[in-house]
Design an enzyme around this catalytic site. Structure first.
Site, PDB file in Angstrom:
ATOM      1  N   SER A 166       0.840  -1.195   0.000  1.00 61.90           N
ATOM      2  CA  SER A 166       0.000   0.000   0.000  1.00 61.90           C
ATOM      3  C   SER A 166       0.877   1.248   0.000  1.00 61.90           C
ATOM      4  CB  SER A 166      -0.883   0.002   1.251  1.00 61.90           C
ATOM      5  OG  SER A 166      -1.441   1.292   1.430  1.00 61.90           O
TER       6      SER A 166
ATOM      7  N   HIS B 264      -1.562  -1.287  -3.877  1.00 59.48           N
ATOM      8  CA  HIS B 264      -2.809  -0.839  -3.245  1.00 59.48           C
ATOM      9  C   HIS B 264      -2.762   0.687  -3.141  1.00 59.48           C
ATOM     10  CE1 HIS B 264      -6.259  -1.630  -0.533  1.00 59.48           C
ATOM     11  NE2 HIS B 264      -5.783  -0.671   0.240  1.00 59.48           N
TER      12      HIS B 264
ATOM     13  N   ASP C  75      -4.745   3.901  -1.694  1.00 60.12           N
ATOM     14  CA  ASP C  75      -5.765   4.311  -0.730  1.00 60.12           C
ATOM     15  C   ASP C  75      -6.225   5.734  -0.992  1.00 60.12           C
ATOM     16  OD1 ASP C  75      -6.048   2.104   1.128  1.00 60.12           O
ATOM     17  OD2 ASP C  75      -3.986   2.519   1.762  1.00 60.12           O
TER      18      ASP C  75
ATOM     19  N   MET D  95      -8.642   8.663   0.323  1.00 61.13           N
ATOM     20  CA  MET D  95      -9.414   9.061   1.511  1.00 61.13           C
ATOM     21  C   MET D  95      -9.935  10.477   1.329  1.00 61.13           C
ATOM     22  SD  MET D  95      -6.839   7.814   4.462  1.00 61.13           S
ATOM     23  CE  MET D  95      -6.117   6.179   4.474  1.00 61.13           C
TER      24      MET D  95
ATOM     25  N   HIS E 259      -8.547   1.542  -3.443  1.00 56.72           N
ATOM     26  CA  HIS E 259      -9.423   1.376  -2.275  1.00 56.72           C
ATOM     27  C   HIS E 259     -10.037   2.737  -1.961  1.00 56.72           C
ATOM     28  CE1 HIS E 259      -9.530   0.446   2.348  1.00 56.72           C
ATOM     29  NE2 HIS E 259     -10.743   0.561   1.829  1.00 56.72           N
TER      30      HIS E 259
ATOM     31  N   MET F  84     -11.897   4.989   0.175  1.00 55.50           N
ATOM     32  CA  MET F  84     -12.455   5.312   1.498  1.00 55.50           C
ATOM     33  C   MET F  84     -13.105   6.682   1.369  1.00 55.50           C
ATOM     34  SD  MET F  84      -9.375   3.804   3.766  1.00 55.50           S
ATOM     35  CE  MET F  84      -8.268   3.824   2.380  1.00 55.50           C
TER      36      MET F  84
ATOM     37  N   MET G 155     -11.526  -5.031   6.254  1.00 53.55           N
ATOM     38  CA  MET G 155     -10.632  -4.087   6.946  1.00 53.55           C
ATOM     39  C   MET G 155     -10.244  -4.674   8.296  1.00 53.55           C
ATOM     40  SD  MET G 155      -9.919  -1.526   5.075  1.00 53.55           S
ATOM     41  CE  MET G 155      -8.887  -0.740   6.314  1.00 53.55           C
TER      42      MET G 155
ATOM     43  N   ASP H 259      -6.590  -5.729   5.022  1.00 56.17           N
ATOM     44  CA  ASP H 259      -5.934  -4.426   4.931  1.00 56.17           C
ATOM     45  C   ASP H 259      -5.833  -3.799   6.312  1.00 56.17           C
ATOM     46  OD1 ASP H 259      -4.963  -1.993   4.085  1.00 56.17           O
ATOM     47  OD2 ASP H 259      -6.822  -1.352   3.103  1.00 56.17           O
TER      48      ASP H 259
ATOM     49  N   GLY I 138      -2.565  -3.378   9.574  1.00 53.96           N
ATOM     50  CA  GLY I 138      -1.920  -4.050  10.702  1.00 53.96           C
ATOM     51  C   GLY I 138      -1.299  -5.397  10.387  1.00 53.96           C
TER      52      GLY I 138
HETATM   53  C1  DX5 Z   1      -5.733   2.080   6.109  1.00 50.87           C
HETATM   54  C2  DX5 Z   1      -5.406   1.756   4.677  1.00 50.87           C
HETATM   55  C3  DX5 Z   1      -4.340   0.741   4.520  1.00 50.87           C
HETATM   56  C4  DX5 Z   1      -2.982   1.119   5.077  1.00 50.87           C
HETATM   57  C5  DX5 Z   1      -2.429  -0.122   5.735  1.00 50.87           C
HETATM   58  O1  DX5 Z   1      -6.911   2.780   6.178  1.00 50.87           O
HETATM   59  O2  DX5 Z   1      -6.552   1.304   3.980  1.00 50.87           O
HETATM   60  O3  DX5 Z   1      -4.219   0.320   3.156  1.00 50.87           O
HETATM   61  O4  DX5 Z   1      -2.082   1.553   4.101  1.00 50.87           O
HETATM   62  O5  DX5 Z   1      -1.247   0.231   6.390  1.00 50.87           O
HETATM   63  P1  DX5 Z   1      -0.533  -0.721   7.441  1.00 50.87           P
HETATM   64  O6  DX5 Z   1      -0.164  -1.981   6.709  1.00 50.87           O
HETATM   65  O7  DX5 Z   1       0.650   0.077   7.874  1.00 50.87           O
HETATM   66  O8  DX5 Z   1      -1.514  -0.977   8.545  1.00 50.87           O
HETATM   67 ZN    ZN Z   2      -6.473   0.292   1.957  1.00 49.94          ZN
END
Ligand code: DX5
Ligand code: ZN
Length: 219
Positions: A7, A32, A34, A36, A65, A67, A136, A174, A176
């Site tokens: 990501s 990936h 993201d 937002m 993705h 969000m 998630m 996705d 942690g």
């Molecule tokens: C969080 C994102 C993830 C994020 C994951 O809202 O959707 O894609 O990049 O990052 P890590 O792997 O550091 O938790």
């Molecule tokens: Zn994501």
């Protein structure tokens, strides 16, 4: 088939091109991305100009993705800019079937994402209409958070629903994900493994190698 999906939210944006080149030389096939909007999630990441630059720099599959509230507003533009797949949240869209069909009609892979607090059954009606379900495993909005252990059961449950119906649908996770919890996630049925900080912090090339070799061992 299991895939590692880095990501770029955790990338160093001053070095993004170089970091994409490093990933491009590995055997990773997806990236990936993201998006937002500061409404669906508290944070704002990046948008169209960044996607456009990333597309120019890499041939990797761009797994976008969203969000974003009412993601249907942006499907045409993101596909035009080079997304290969678009994932919308079950919590963010009032016209999910129509939006998924629209993504498909533009040649994109369709994903439905579900937040940690949303029961996994809310994704069940869509499994016949998607290529991927994204579970998630942190509250969306930020990289570097800790994995929420309650999600293992959700992954197991969506995987079993997909298998029961005999569908070729991927289960993406996705948030942690670290080497320490990789095996357990694969065991419960995830096969697309998004990693932000675990890949981008430190030596990207080596982090990817270690992840891929662990994933191979577990396959
Ligand atoms: C969080 C994102 C993830 C994020 C994951 O809202 O959707 O894609 O990049 O990052 P890590 O792997 O550091 O938790
Ligand atoms: Zn994501």
């Amino acid at each position: 088939m299991n895939y590692l999906v880095p990501s770029i939210l955790s990338a160093d944006f001053c070095e993004l091109g170089t970091q994409l080149d490093i990933i491009g030389k590995s055997s990773v096939e997806h990236l990936h991305v993201d998006i937002m909007d500061g409404m669906f999630v508290p944070s704002i990441s990046f948008g169209m100009p960044v996607l456009e630059c990333v597309r120019k720099r890499t041939d990797l599959f761009l797994d976008v993705h969203m969000m974003v509230e009412r993601p249907e507003r942006y499907v045409d533009e993101f596909m035009r800019l080079g997304a290969d797949g678009i994932t919308i949240h079950v919590e963010a869209c009032d016209c999910i079937y129509k939006t998924l069909e629209h993504i498909r009609s533009l040649g994109g892979k369709r994903g439905i994402a579900i937040n940690p607090e949303t029961p996994i059954e809310h994704a069940f009606p869509y499994v016949e209409h998607v290529d991927m379900v994204l579970v998630m495993t942190v509250h969306p909005g930020f990289g570097g958070q800790s994995y929420i252990p309650e999600c293992y059961d959700k992954i197991r449950s969506i995987r079993s629903e997909i298998n029961k119906r005999g569908l070729p649908v991927d289960v993406e996770i996705d948030g942690g994900v670290r080497l320490e919890n990789l095996k357990r996630n694969l065991d419960v049925g995830a096969n697309m493994i998004v990693t932000g900080s675990a890949v981008f912090k430190g030596d990207i090339e080596n982090n990817i190698k270690v992840f891929l070799s662990r994933m191979k061992q577990e396959a």
